[in-house]
Design a protein around this motif. Structure first.
Motif, mmCIF file in Angstrom:
data_model
loop_
_atom_site.group_PDB
_atom_site.id
_atom_site.type_symbol
_atom_site.label_atom_id
_atom_site.label_comp_id
_atom_site.label_asym_id
_atom_site.label_seq_id
_atom_site.Cartn_x
_atom_site.Cartn_y
_atom_site.Cartn_z
ATOM 1 N N GLN A 46 44.419 31.645 37.492
ATOM 2 C CA GLN A 46 45.766 32.048 37.924
ATOM 3 C C GLN A 46 45.973 33.553 37.766
ATOM 4 N N HIS A 47 45.484 34.104 36.649
ATOM 5 C CA HIS A 47 45.672 35.536 36.428
ATOM 6 C C HIS A 47 44.927 36.352 37.473
ATOM 7 N N VAL A 48 43.631 36.073 37.621
ATOM 8 C CA VAL A 48 42.835 36.954 38.478
ATOM 9 C C VAL A 48 43.348 36.915 39.921
ATOM 10 N N ALA A 49 43.747 35.744 40.405
ATOM 11 C CA ALA A 49 44.226 35.657 41.792
ATOM 12 C C ALA A 49 45.541 36.423 41.951
ATOM 13 N N PHE A 50 46.423 36.273 40.966
ATOM 14 C CA PHE A 50 47.728 36.947 41.024
ATOM 15 C C PHE A 50 47.564 38.468 40.965
ATOM 16 N N PHE A 51 46.699 38.930 40.045
ATOM 17 C CA PHE A 51 46.512 40.383 39.913
ATOM 18 C C PHE A 51 45.807 40.949 41.144
ATOM 19 N N ALA A 52 44.854 40.191 41.685
ATOM 20 C CA ALA A 52 44.132 40.684 42.869
ATOM 21 C C ALA A 52 45.095 40.833 44.052
ATOM 22 N N LEU A 80 46.361 32.126 47.389
ATOM 23 C CA LEU A 80 47.017 33.441 47.515
ATOM 24 C C LEU A 80 46.324 34.307 48.566
ATOM 25 N N ALA A 81 45.340 33.748 49.238
ATOM 26 C CA ALA A 81 44.628 34.435 50.324
ATOM 27 C C ALA A 81 44.099 35.806 49.895
#
Ligand code: SAM
Length: 273
Positions: A46-52, A80-81
């Motif tokens: 969840q973190h890495v996708a949101f930050f990316a 999150l594409a």
């Protein structure tokens, strides 16, 4: 497409959903506009996708010690594409060598390493491994950023953190909420220095460690280059610049460096450093 690329079920961690926005705000302030980052202990992803998604100038490598949630990392990235997250790699933070799967993971090449909620839920040796690995893999001006609960001398410990610590130790005697000072000592032993401490919601901290040429303001420098010790006073600017260059061209010749500030210490946080 191997398992690391294949979306599975997007696992949800309620804590990640609560803390990702405050963490992102610190990352946006501390990090430059672009770079290469490694996330250690990605968990659900969840973190890495949101930050990316929020930091499009950054390329992220996700990782974890187990592939159990790799499908979840892929699922969050698909949801999150985001195209700027590399498929996760198996990485044990305590290992003496980390995998080098591409140029960005080569030694001395990462601009940032991010690691949330690992140190309390792993044996203490993982902390030293994380620090030594970060010192090996960060580029000369790179930063290691950790997030999680800590105990701190001189700062009253929230009851929630004491209860959490007792619960962790019941689950595994090798786990437990770590003292910030102990983590800082492991970092210093590896050649990293704590340059910023940010108090976060729910009694967590974000700690920013910088590699290499950093010092405490006003502290005289001590530099050892190829076995020859040089002592320099704080603030001798031209020498700083020569050393930055020297470190860039001959990093292995510099065996010990203490004394050059390369990362701004945030004024509000100076008192705890
Ligand atoms: C509490 S979860 C945190 C996940 C995510 N970073 C977050 O904040 O939501 C801890 C994660 O650490 C991973 N982990 C445990 N020991 C590790 C190690 N030695 N190296 C890398 N990851 C590890 C676990 O597999 C798990 O995914």
């Amino acid at each position: 497409m191997n398992a690391a690329h294949r979306p599975g079920t997007a696992l949800r961690s309620p804590a990640s959903e609560r803390n990702r926005q405050p963490i992102l705000e610190v990352l946006q302030r501390v990090l430059p506009a672009r770079g290469a980052a490694l996330e250690i202990a990605s968990g659900t992803g969840q973190h890495v996708a949101f930050f990316a998604a929020a930091l499009p100038g950054w390329h992220w490598q996700s990782s974890d010690v187990t592939d159990a949630a790799f499908g979840s990392i892929a699922a969050w990235c698909a949801q999150l594409a985001v195209a700027n997250v590399a498929p996760p790699v198996l990485l044990d933070a305590s290992a003496p060598r980390w995998p080098v799967t591409g140029p960005e993971l080569a030694p001395a090449s990462l601009d940032a390493i991010y690691c949330a909620n690992l140190l309390h839920i792993a044996p203490w040796a993982v902390c030293g491994g994380l620090m030594r690995g970060a010192a090996r893999h960060l580029a000369p001006r790179g930063v290691l950023i950790t997030y999680g609960p800590y105990l701190e001398q001189g700062v009253p410990t929230a009851q929630g953190n004491l209860d959490f610590d007792a619960d962790l130790r019941r689950r595994d005697p090798a786990w437990g909420v770590r003292a910030r000072e102990d983590v800082e000592a492991e970092a210093e032993a590896a050649g990293l220095r704590l340059v910023e401490r940010v108090a976060m919601p729910a009694n967590n901290l974000m700690l920013v460690f910088a590699r290499g040429l950093v010092n405490r303001p006003g502290e005289p420098g001590a530099v050892q280059i190829g076995g020859k010790a040089l002592r320099v006073g704080a603030g001798s600017r031209p020498l700083h610049e020569r050393l930055f260059k020297l470190e860039a061209i001959a990093p292995r010749r510099i065996s010990r460096i203490k004394g050059y500030e390369r990362f701004p210490v945030v004024a509000a946080e100076k008192s705890v450093l």
